[in-house]
Design a protein around this motif. Sequence first.
Motif, short mmCIF file in Angstrom:
data_model
loop_
_atom_site.label_atom_id
_atom_site.label_comp_id
_atom_site.label_asym_id
_atom_site.label_seq_id
_atom_site.Cartn_x
_atom_site.Cartn_y
_atom_site.Cartn_z
N UNK A 1 20.20 49.31 34.91
CA UNK A 1 21.01 49.53 36.11
C UNK A 1 20.55 48.61 37.24
N UNK A 2 19.25 48.49 37.40
CA UNK A 2 18.71 47.60 38.43
C UNK A 2 19.12 46.16 38.16
N UNK B 1 22.72 41.25 39.22
CA UNK B 1 23.83 40.41 38.76
C UNK B 1 25.02 40.54 39.70
N UNK B 2 25.32 41.77 40.11
CA UNK B 2 26.42 42.00 41.04
C UNK B 2 26.17 41.26 42.35
N UNK B 3 24.93 41.30 42.82
CA UNK B 3 24.59 40.62 44.07
C UNK B 3 24.78 39.11 43.94
N UNK C 1 28.74 37.33 49.70
CA UNK C 1 27.62 37.26 50.64
C UNK C 1 26.38 37.88 49.99
N UNK C 2 25.71 37.16 49.08
CA UNK C 2 24.53 37.74 48.43
C UNK C 2 23.38 37.93 49.41
N UNK D 1 14.68 40.69 47.17
CA UNK D 1 13.75 41.78 47.48
C UNK D 1 14.42 42.93 48.24
N UNK D 2 15.58 42.69 48.81
CA UNK D 2 16.28 43.73 49.57
C UNK D 2 17.23 44.56 48.72
N UNK D 3 17.52 44.12 47.52
CA UNK D 3 18.49 44.82 46.67
C UNK D 3 18.05 46.25 46.37
#
Length: 70
Positions: free
Chosen positions: A28-29, A34-36, A41-42, A46-48
């Motif tokens: 899931x992580x 991958x989605x980011x 606007x990725x 480290x903030x995900x």
Amino acid sequence: MNFLEKLNSDIKTAMKEKEKDQLEALRYLKSLFIKNSTDSKPIEDSLIPINHVKKLKDSLSLYPDTSPQQ
């Protein structure tokens, strides 16, 4: 080693050790990373996880303690 490489390594280890819960969480992580990367606007890698935890806490705070959904 960046976050995605570390995740892939941890996923392989969890698969070998047959850790189903850990494997599910890691996958899931990885999907969040991958989605980011495909977003318009990725954000910084480290903030995900931090942003995801904040969203989860906000969602949980919307339900009262006596909610039947908990």
